[in-house]
Design a protein around this motif. Structure first.
Motif, PDB file in Angstrom:
ATOM      1  N   ARG A  83      -7.850   8.245   2.685  1.00  0.00           N
ATOM      2  CA  ARG A  83      -8.901   7.435   3.222  1.00  0.00           C
ATOM      3  C   ARG A  83     -10.159   7.061   2.314  1.00  0.00           C
TER       4      ARG A  83
ATOM      5  N   TYR B  90      -5.269   2.086   7.889  1.00  0.00           N
ATOM      6  CA  TYR B  90      -6.006   3.237   6.735  1.00  0.00           C
ATOM      7  C   TYR B  90      -7.232   3.866   7.337  1.00  0.00           C
TER       8      TYR B  90
ATOM      9  N   CYS C 297      -7.513  -6.820   3.983  1.00  0.00           N
ATOM     10  CA  CYS C 297      -8.724  -6.480   4.713  1.00  0.00           C
ATOM     11  C   CYS C 297      -8.218  -5.909   6.048  1.00  0.00           C
TER      12      CYS C 297
ATOM     13  N   LEU D 157      -6.127  -2.639   5.491  1.00  0.00           N
ATOM     14  CA  LEU D 157      -7.080  -1.432   5.426  1.00  0.00           C
ATOM     15  C   LEU D 157      -7.855  -1.139   6.492  1.00  0.00           C
TER      16      LEU D 157
ATOM     17  N   THR E 202      -9.211   4.318   0.254  1.00  0.00           N
ATOM     18  CA  THR E 202      -9.155   3.082   0.698  1.00  0.00           C
ATOM     19  C   THR E 202     -10.459   2.454   1.049  1.00  0.00           C
TER      20      THR E 202
ATOM     21  N   PHE F 212       0.937  -1.326  -0.036  1.00  0.00           N
ATOM     22  CA  PHE F 212       0.125  -0.075  -0.114  1.00  0.00           C
ATOM     23  C   PHE F 212       0.858   1.239   0.132  1.00  0.00           C
TER      24      PHE F 212
ATOM     25  N   PHE G  66     -11.989  -1.038  -0.009  1.00  0.00           N
ATOM     26  CA  PHE G  66     -12.577  -1.991   0.883  1.00  0.00           C
ATOM     27  C   PHE G  66     -13.881  -2.227   0.500  1.00  0.00           C
TER      28      PHE G  66
END
Length: 949
Positions: A386, A353, A346, A349, A389, A301, A393
């Motif tokens: 964010r 994040y 998962c 994240l 992300t 990431f 997600f």
């Protein structure tokens, strides 16, 4: 213009044009403007700005005038176009020597060369690209940089051309890929060596050339090849990008913050990512060989490459399923997104994040309102990591929800027993994830139980340091309330949140979940005990907050409350009514805030009903401004302003002079013919129902003229709206209405005779003509005579043609009211000795019997029939709690119906009386002969309906 004699004069005027004294500046600018179209002027400018001994400001101005002249006079078809001879000289002069010492002027020269290239390259300027490439090879640093800068601007310009012939030409330019790639590698290696050796000045120069050559390669790679995956140079360059990016990222970590290269280095790193993103966007299938590598590259990431992961994910999920490239992409997807990888993605994240950063917590403490505004869509939030992300997600969780649900539930279970720990912010990211995945977790999370056993308790923790958690809990409830939240739990939620509404730091975060916004299971009776306190607290908040976005948010929630509780809001709105004029004035420079105020006023008027007349001193000027197309704010306010105008009319108990005066705005609105036209027609109808005589006396002529213009060029839907207005005018004023809209009636009559092909339009034509015939027979006779004269026919022939078409197209009318009206209208022609009417007697009876079938209902006890459309008196409708009360306009329509023949005349009785009168006129024998023209089955049905009369 002679170059030798003119150069001195032009130089002098340019010098004057750089003066700060307007008395000197203005005449110089005028003189330069006159010279723009003089032959030789641009050759003089070229000589001036390439003379490095002259003043920089004068040279700068000469370049700008030259550049502007290209836009206006370079093309052959332009007025006062430059001669081909002068353009040839100018092209040669522009690329004679790339040695401009001033960066700003060098950039402008590069841009103007690119402008010329857009028009002339390569047909009139075939030597441009070869000259640039040769100049880039020279050892002189300045000449090499200026040539590379020019090459970049030229390729950027040529790449933007989209015609097929231009694309083919750019493919030829892309043959320079090998050389530019070698140049890029050379400058990149040189930079890395110099930066490691501590030579910052030399490294800066090399990095500048690296950046320029990379910009050229970006254009060549993305736009220069049809199928770039077949080109070894392109794919080799893209693979090299990963290696170079890795080197530059390592370099950026080791370089000092004060190093002069740092800013350029970061721009170059970003450019690397843009190369990959652009290539993926333009050539997704050619990118397939690179997917696995970039996935591995960003699996940690890396901040700068996160957009790539999102775009690649979307590509993998939504590509079609037919090509070999697709099969390869799916294979890569399956290979990479294994269970361990998905679990790691998962967890990372959520735990890395979704966390609140120290900067965010500090911003919360210093400016809670500003923090909320930013997080809900502020500029810095748009560019933060964010949102990216969260999108990733949601998409990955949706695709692999069976795999990832246990992972997320495990995180939730790990939080049990940690409630009320004000220092434990691990709740925040997990709650964020559960809120984002609410729909996917519907069957896996008992949210009601979780709310009762844990979340409700967390809402009640009062410590200030627990605010971020309370805020996220409230947001979480807001995400789930429309997904899975029992209605019986809502009072508990209202009770908890009422206490929190007094905390401005939190309140904006939970407005959507604590109040009935987008809540399909909202029950008014549950909310009413909290209405007064919550409305009061919300109003206080509206006054206290300072940012425009926050005020809009609060107004939105207040509007939803007013909309849901309707008339129940009346005891609580006085404070808001008093405050809105002040807020409107404060929002003079904030049109979106004023839009929110308009929306609030719409719901406020609906909630107040007839009492909204007390708002008119503020309300009507707001409507006037919002719907006046001569006022600049109308661009933002018009749509909501029209809606407010309409609900004000619908709820108005009477027509005031001020309300009547606002209609002056309508003429210009109708000329716009925009998407707001439907609301304009609704407003016109509302005026007709509110005060037909006064309104029509003042505006009928202008309105009729506007309609005539509209009907020349309007859609069928627009035509229907115009006809409905005319129909309503005839309903409320059957005597004067036909005269006021007389210019429209001939086209309607003509449409009937011609057999209008659109059923809905024909239905309205017949409805309008039916009202004229039934309620204003004398005017109908005048119109019939006018049309017979126009057609060159006898009066009876025109009448017969109309009746025949009416009978033939009766099936176009679907509304029972209009079908009954047609029957009444045609029956009104009886009794008659007219041979044409008697000839059409069969059709009139057929329509009448069809009408009886539409409107007659049988009494099961007596076996007799009665007209179900008859209305004898007005009754206030009984409404349930969930129903909206009738508006003043609804009541006006009910009262109007009491005067409408459709609702006051029994079709059964009317047929009986007309047939009896016709029988008396013709005698028994003549009447029987007439009845024999009607089908026996129809006669039998008629007799059944008329039994007992």
């Amino acid at each position: 213009m002679d170059l030798n004699s003119a150069s001195t004069i032009v130089l002098q005027v340019l010098t004057q044009a750089t003066s700060q004294d307007t008395a000197v500046l203005k005449p110089a600018e005028e003189q330069l403007k006159q010279w723009e179209t003089q032959p030789g002027f641009y050759s003089v400018l070229l000589n001036i700005f390439t003379n490095h001994a002259l003043d920089v400001n004068v040279r700068w101005l000469a370049v700008l005038y030259f550049k502007n002249g290209i836009d206006r006079y370079w093309r052959r078809v332009a007025p006062h176009a430059l001669s081909e001879e002068e353009k040839t000289t100018l092209r040669a002069g522009l690329i004679t020597n790339f040695n401009e010492p001033v960066n700003q002027i060098a950039t402008q020269i590069s841009v103007l060369i690119a402008k010329v290239a857009r028009v002339d390259c390569p047909r009139q300027w075939p030597e441009l690209i070869p000259t640039l490439l040769e100049s880039v090879k020279v050892q002189d640093d300045l000449r090499q940089h200026r040539a590379l800068l020019t090459f970049y601007h030229v390729t950027k310009t040529l790449a933007s051309k989209r015609l097929a012939a231009d694309r083919k030409l750019f493919y030829d330019v892309s043959k320079a890929m090998h050389f530019v790639c070698s140049l890029w590698n050379h400058h990149t290696d040189t930079f890395l060596q110099q930066i490691c050796g501590g030579d910052e000045a030399a490294a800066t120069n090399s990095l500048e050339r690296t950046l320029l050559s990379l910009k050229v390669l970006r254009k060549l790679t993305v736009h220069g090849f049809v199928e770039p995956h077949w080109n070894a140079e392109v794919m080799g360059f893209l693979h090299a990008v990963f290696e170079r990016l890795k080197q530059f990222l390592e370099c950026s970590r080791s370089i000092r913050a004060e190093n002069v290269c740092r800013d350029r280095l970061e721009k170059t790193i970003i450019l690397f990512t843009k190369v990959l993103l652009d290539f993926l966007d333009q050539h997704p299938f050619s990118f397939t060989p690179l997917i696995l590598r970039i996935l591995q590259f960003v699996s940690n990431f890396t901040r700068l490459l996160f957009d790539h992961l999102i775009m690649i994910w979307n590509f993998l999920c939504f590509i079609p399923d037919s090509s070999p490239e697709t099969l390869e992409a799916h294979k890569i997807k399956t290979t990479f997104f294994t269970y361990p990888t998905l679990m790691e993605i998962c967890r990372r994240l959520v735990t890395h994040y979704f966390l609140l950063t120290k900067e965010e917590l500090m911003m919360w403490e210093e400016d809670p309102e500003g923090f909320t505004v930013e997080e809900t869509g502020g500029d810095s939030w748009k560019y933060s990591l964010r949102p990216c992300t969260e999108v990733l997600f949601i998409d990955i969780f949706h695709e692999y929800n069976q795999t990832l649900t246990p992972v997320l539930l495990e995180m939730v279970h790990s939080l049990q027993g940690k409630a009320n720990n004000k220092h434990n912010y691990c709740f925040f990211p997990v709650y964020n994830a559960v809120g984002l995945a609410a729909y996917e977790l519907f069957d896996s999370v008992d949210f009601d139980r979780w709310f009762r056993n844990q979340l409700l308790a967390e809402l009640q923790v009062s410590d200030d340091r627990y605010k971020p958690i309370r805020r996220r809990v409230i947001w979480l409830i807001g995400q789930w309330i429309s997904v899975k939240f029992k209605s019986d739990l809502r009072p508990m939620l209202y009770e908890a949140i009422r206490n929190l509404l007094q905390d401005q730091d939190l309140v904006v975060s939970f407005l959507n979940c604590c109040l009935p916004v987008d809540d399909f299971e909202f029950r008014t009776d549950q909310f009413l005990p909290y209405l007064e306190s919550m409305f009061t607290l919300l109003f206080q908040l509206l006054q206290e907050v300072t940012q425009c976005d926050t005020k809009m948010h609060v107004l939105h929630v207040l509007s939803c409350v007013i909309e849901r509780v309707n008339v129940q809001i009346r005891p609580h709105v006085e404070c808001l009514i008093q405050y809105l004029p002040l807020l409107w004035k404060q929002g003079e420079e904030h049109n979106m805030l004023r839009c929110a105020i308009l929306t609030t006023l719409i719901h406020l008027v609906q909630g107040l009903g007839a009492d909204s007349k007390n708002l008119y001193p503020f309300l009507l000027p707001v409507i006037q401004l919002s719907t006046d197309v001569s006022q600049p704010p109308h661009v933002y306010l018009l749509e909501d302003g029209l809606e407010l105008w309409l609900v004000t009319l619908e709820n108005s108990p009477c027509l005031t002079p001020e309300l009547l005066r606002i209609f002056q705005n309508m003429s210009a609105l109708l000329e716009l013919s925009s998407e707001n036209l439907q609301n304009c027609f609704k407003i016109i109808n509302a005026y007709i129902f509110l005060s037909s005589p006064g309104f029509l006396e003042m505006y009928a002529t202008d309105l009729c003229q506007s309609f005539c213009e509209l009907l020349k060029d309007i859609t069928t839907e627009g035509q229907v709206q115009v006809l409905k207005v005319v129909e309503n005018v005839l309903k409320v004023n059957p005597v004067l209405g036909p005269q006021m809209f007389q210019p429209l009636l001939p086209s309607i009559f003509r449409g009937i005779i011609d057999g209008e092909r659109y059923p809905v339009v024909m239905s309205l034509y017949l409805g309008i003509m039916g009202r004229v015939l039934l309620q204003n027979a004398s005017f109908f006779s005048l119109l019939l005579g006018q049309m017979a004269c126009e057609f060159g026919q006898e009066l009876d022939q025109t009448l017969g043609n109309m009746i025949e078409m009416w009978v033939d197209r009766m099936d176009n009318i679907t509304q029972p009211e209009r079908r009954k009206l047609s029957a009444l209208a045609l029956l009104s022609l009886l009794p008659s000795l007219n041979s044409v009417i008697q000839d059409k007697f069969c059709g009139i009876i057929n329509i009448s019997v069809e009408g009886l079938h539409d409107v007659m209902s049988e009494d099961p006890e007596t076996g007799t029939y009665k007209d179900c459309m008859l209305m004898s008196h007005f009754e206030e409708p009984k409404i349930t709690e969930d129903e909206e009360p009738p508006t003043e306009q609804d009541k006006r329509k009910k009262l109007l119906a009491l005067k409408d023949p459709v609702h006051t005349v029994s079709l059964q009785q009317f047929i009986y009386e007309k047939l009896k009168a016709q029988q008396e006129l013709l005698g028994e024998q003549g009447f029987q002969a007439l009845m024999e023209t009607v089908d026996t089955e129809v006669v039998a049905q008629l007799q059944e309906f008329l039994q007992g009369l």
